[in-house]
Design an enzyme around this catalytic site. Structure first.
Site, PDB file in Angstrom:
ATOM      1  N   ASN A 152       0.803  -1.232   0.000  1.00 20.44           N
ATOM      2  CA  ASN A 152       0.000   0.000   0.000  1.00 20.44           C
ATOM      3  C   ASN A 152       0.836   1.283   0.000  1.00 20.44           C
ATOM      4  OD1 ASN A 152       0.745  -0.562   2.655  1.00 20.44           O
ATOM      5  ND2 ASN A 152      -1.072   0.402   3.520  1.00 20.44           N
ATOM      6  N   GLU A 250       3.591  -4.085  12.487  1.00 19.86           N
ATOM      7  CA  GLU A 250       2.687  -2.984  12.129  1.00 19.86           C
ATOM      8  C   GLU A 250       1.474  -3.616  11.482  1.00 19.86           C
ATOM      9  OE1 GLU A 250       2.875   0.111  12.582  1.00 19.86           O
ATOM     10  OE2 GLU A 250       4.964   0.438  13.108  1.00 19.86           O
ATOM     11  N   CYS A 284      -3.277   1.846   6.659  1.00 18.12           N
ATOM     12  CA  CYS A 284      -3.552   1.200   7.952  1.00 18.12           C
ATOM     13  C   CYS A 284      -4.132   2.191   8.957  1.00 18.12           C
ATOM     14  CB  CYS A 284      -2.303   0.532   8.494  1.00 18.12           C
ATOM     15  SG  CYS A 284      -0.904   1.640   8.610  1.00 18.12           S
TER      16      CYS A 284
HETATM   17  P1  NAD Z   1      -2.594 -10.368   3.186  1.00 19.39           P
HETATM   18  O1  NAD Z   1      -2.901 -10.339   4.620  1.00 19.39           O
HETATM   19  O2  NAD Z   1      -2.582 -11.698   2.500  1.00 19.39           O
HETATM   20  O3  NAD Z   1      -1.188  -9.691   2.885  1.00 19.39           O
HETATM   21  C1  NAD Z   1      -0.755  -8.513   3.518  1.00 19.39           C
HETATM   22  C2  NAD Z   1       0.735  -8.395   3.233  1.00 19.39           C
HETATM   23  O4  NAD Z   1       1.392  -9.473   3.874  1.00 19.39           O
HETATM   24  C3  NAD Z   1       1.110  -8.538   1.748  1.00 19.39           C
HETATM   25  O5  NAD Z   1       2.150  -7.657   1.460  1.00 19.39           O
HETATM   26  C4  NAD Z   1       1.581  -9.975   1.610  1.00 19.39           C
HETATM   27  O6  NAD Z   1       2.559 -10.133   0.603  1.00 19.39           O
HETATM   28  C5  NAD Z   1       2.165 -10.240   2.964  1.00 19.39           C
HETATM   29  N1  NAD Z   1       2.074 -11.633   3.367  1.00 19.39           N
HETATM   30  C6  NAD Z   1       0.996 -12.440   3.307  1.00 19.39           C
HETATM   31  N2  NAD Z   1       1.288 -13.649   3.785  1.00 19.39           N
HETATM   32  C7  NAD Z   1       2.582 -13.613   4.154  1.00 19.39           C
HETATM   33  C8  NAD Z   1       3.466 -14.549   4.729  1.00 19.39           C
HETATM   34  N3  NAD Z   1       3.085 -15.781   5.042  1.00 19.39           N
HETATM   35  N4  NAD Z   1       4.742 -14.164   4.956  1.00 19.39           N
HETATM   36  C9  NAD Z   1       5.156 -12.918   4.668  1.00 19.39           C
HETATM   37  N5  NAD Z   1       4.362 -11.992   4.147  1.00 19.39           N
HETATM   38  C10 NAD Z   1       3.089 -12.327   3.898  1.00 19.39           C
HETATM   39  O7  NAD Z   1      -3.648  -9.504   2.498  1.00 19.39           O
HETATM   40  P2  NAD Z   1      -3.721  -8.576   1.228  1.00 19.39           P
HETATM   41  O8  NAD Z   1      -4.877  -9.038   0.425  1.00 19.39           O
HETATM   42  O9  NAD Z   1      -2.433  -8.341   0.538  1.00 19.39           O
HETATM   43  O10 NAD Z   1      -4.132  -7.268   1.983  1.00 19.39           O
HETATM   44  C11 NAD Z   1      -5.369  -7.260   2.647  1.00 19.39           C
HETATM   45  C12 NAD Z   1      -5.262  -6.950   4.082  1.00 19.39           C
HETATM   46  O11 NAD Z   1      -3.941  -6.770   4.539  1.00 19.39           O
HETATM   47  C13 NAD Z   1      -5.949  -5.647   4.311  1.00 19.39           C
HETATM   48  O12 NAD Z   1      -7.296  -5.882   4.576  1.00 19.39           O
HETATM   49  C14 NAD Z   1      -5.227  -5.064   5.474  1.00 19.39           C
HETATM   50  O13 NAD Z   1      -5.869  -5.488   6.654  1.00 19.39           O
HETATM   51  C15 NAD Z   1      -3.875  -5.700   5.454  1.00 19.39           C
HETATM   52  N6  NAD Z   1      -2.812  -4.782   5.038  1.00 19.39           N
HETATM   53  C16 NAD Z   1      -2.332  -3.952   5.979  1.00 19.39           C
HETATM   54  C17 NAD Z   1      -1.333  -3.071   5.648  1.00 19.39           C
HETATM   55  C18 NAD Z   1      -0.787  -2.131   6.675  1.00 19.39           C
HETATM   56  O14 NAD Z   1      -0.256  -1.103   6.310  1.00 19.39           O
HETATM   57  N7  NAD Z   1      -0.848  -2.465   7.954  1.00 19.39           N
HETATM   58  C19 NAD Z   1      -0.838  -3.030   4.350  1.00 19.39           C
HETATM   59  C20 NAD Z   1      -1.347  -3.914   3.401  1.00 19.39           C
HETATM   60  C21 NAD Z   1      -2.340  -4.801   3.774  1.00 19.39           C
END
Ligand code: NAD
Length: 476
Positions: A152, A250, A284
């Site tokens: 993001n 985070e 976030c």
């Molecule tokens: P997700 O939870 O699958 O992934 C979030 C992030 O984590 C991605 O960059 C992904 O590559 C990474 N990730 C996922 N599984 C991982 C693993 N096993 N090991 C290491 N990294 C891993 O979801 P998404 O569809 O990419 O994003 C949706 C949700 O993620 C959102 O609803 C939000 O809650 C959260 N999100 C939060 C932030 C933040 O700034 N805190 C940023 C992006 C996404």
């Protein structure tokens, strides 16, 4: 004109791609078209990166503050020079507007320059002891860091993940999101071009679960730094537990915004609407649950709807566009599900609630009101261009709603009462609180949450401290 670049991993300073490696298609969210093929790490790539990171730590833990500061300042200068290219690449990968992407570059510039000063202030202390004896406390770099950054803030997240370990004297293996690799590579390249030894910071990409299991399972890694959802964060903490790793997490939020009758309502509306739809709500600290005192509820809701319906949605590279597409196909699907569920439970949809156009991942800015608390969207981080506005009777009920969820990342309040501001500062369970403002971050200020939103702030002196461990030495 900026071209989308070739993609690779950076291991031991080498650009690694091709061979029999699997690839991931990088998609422009404004068009849905594939713009690049990203190589994904095999186990051998990760093993090599780990060995190099061990060597990188041996080198960098012995670096002087002057060396670290020179690299961080040099990288900040290069990011500024490359700002336009970096920002355009970030828009192509992630969809946000060009002005927002330029701000991300400036966030990194500010952070790297702040850390360049902070490296001179990593003091220890000497303790009072009987004559002839001495005890000292020093702060040492924790070791090689595995850092996972989401999509993001394609430039800002890698900047945070790389800046703090490098300031602290650690080495780092960065796995940025596979959706936004070129931005992350661009940030790392600035550090390498500024003289960072090639062993100190590397970039890999892969199947996230494979990479995280491999890196966190290695005895070489001493710290996990993750930004992403709470669900994935909990999973990674379990993996990190096996090697007793330090963690900076985070995670998600569900930003409450308390609007009191004594506030400047027009200012609150102008500020919150602009803040809400930044990066299509995929932030976030995005404001999500609007908790409005009942005497100003209708005025606030109607003002929000009116301003929201005027937002110009389009390709983030076009002039005048205020909100780009969502970053990937999963997000509009989540919006449809969450808004559909809220409506089915009796919420009122005032504007939005649908996809826009036939290409890419656009979603209309959306406003719901009178949303029942059992709707999924009142409990799950929406991470999209939608707000929920509900009326409440007075301060106590409003604080209770703000604290209802297990999240505690960012909270906001609008009130002109100084006494109330003090009470809110004490009572709201949050890592960051904006009182009559949405400006809740800064290079010198800790950014992070409490409860399920994680722990271990980034930015500020706290960001560097999170990459250091205390050692006490007692001399007889
Ligand atoms: P997700 O939870 O699958 O992934 C979030 C992030 O984590 C991605 O960059 C992904 O590559 C990474 N990730 C996922 N599984 C991982 C693993 N096993 N090991 C290491 N990294 C891993 O979801 P998404 O569809 O990419 O994003 C949706 C949700 O993620 C959102 O609803 C939000 O809650 C959260 N999100 C939060 C932030 C933040 O700034 N805190 C940023 C992006 C996404």
């Amino acid at each position: 004109m900026t071209q989308y670049p070739a993609l690779y991993m950076i291991i031991d300073g080498e650009r690694v791609s091709g061979g029999s490696r699997r690839t991931h298609a990088v998609v422009n969210p404004a068009t849905g078209e594939t713009i690049g093929e990203l190589p994904l790490a095999e186990a051998a790539d990760l093993d090599r990166a780990l060995e190099v990171a061990a060597e990188g730590f041996r080198i960098w833990r012995n670096s002087t503050p002057q060396q670290r500061a020179a690299v961080l300042q040099g990288a900040a200068r290069l990011m500024l020079e490359r700002q336009e290219d970096l920002a355009r690449i970030a828009v192509m990968e992630e969809g946000k507007t060009l002005p927002e992407a330029r701000i991300e570059v400036m966030m990194n510039v500010g952070l790297f320059n702040f850390y360049a000063g902070e490296v001179f202030r990593l003091y220890g202390r000497t303790l009072v002891r009987p004559a002839g004896q001495r005890s000292t406390v020093t702060h040492e770099p924790v070791g090689p860091v595995a850092a996972f950054a989401p999509w993001n803030f394609p430039l800002g997240n890698p900047g945070r993940k790389l800046g703090a370990p490098i300031a602290a004297g650690c080495s780092v293996i960065l796995k940025a999101a596979e959706e936004t690799p070129a931005s992350a590579l661009g940030v790392l390249q600035c550090l390498l071009d500024a003289g960072l030894p090639k062993e100190v910071a590397q970039a890999v990409f892969g199947v996230p679960d494979e990479v995280s299991r491999h890196l966190l399972g290695s005895p070489i890694i001493r710290k996990l730094s993750f930004t992403g959802s709470t669900v994935v964060g909990k999973h990674l903490m379990r993996l990190a537990a096996d090697n007793m790793l330090r963690t900076t997490m985070e995670l998600g939020g569900h930003g409450p915004v308390m609007v009191f009758g004594d506030a400047d309502i027009d200012k609150a509306l102008d500020t919150m609407v602009a803040s809400k739809f930044r990066n299509a709500g995929q932030v976030c600290v995005s404001p999500t649950r609007f908790i409005v005192e009942e005497d100003v509820f209708e005025r606030f809701r109607d003002g929000f709807v009116e301003r929201t319906s005027r937002i110009k949605v389009g390709n983030g590279l076009e002039d005048g566009v205020q909100m780009g597409p969502m970053a990937n196909a999963r997000r509009p699907e989540a919006m449809d599900r969450l808004i559909g569920d809220a409506k089915a439970r009796g919420a009122r949809l005032h504007t939005g609630g649908e996809r826009v156009g036939n290409a890419g991942f656009f979603y209309a800015p959306s406003v719901l009101s009178e949303v029942p608390l059992d709707a999924a969207i009142m409990n799950e981080e929406p991470f999209g261009p939608v707000v929920m506005i509900n009326p409440y009777a007075g301060e106590e009920a409003m604080i209770a709603e703000a604290n209802r969820l297990p999240y505690g990342l960012a909270a906001y309040a609008w009130t002109d009462s100084a006494a109330r501001q003090k009470r809110l500062a004490r009572e709201v369970e949050t890592g960051m609180l904006g009182l009559n403002t949405t400006m809740i971050g800064g290079a010198d200020s800790p950014f992070g949450g409490v409860k399920w939103s994680g722990h271990g702030a980034e930015d500020g002196p706290e960001g560097v401290m999170a990459c250091l461990v205390a050692k006490a030495v007692h001399e007889g």
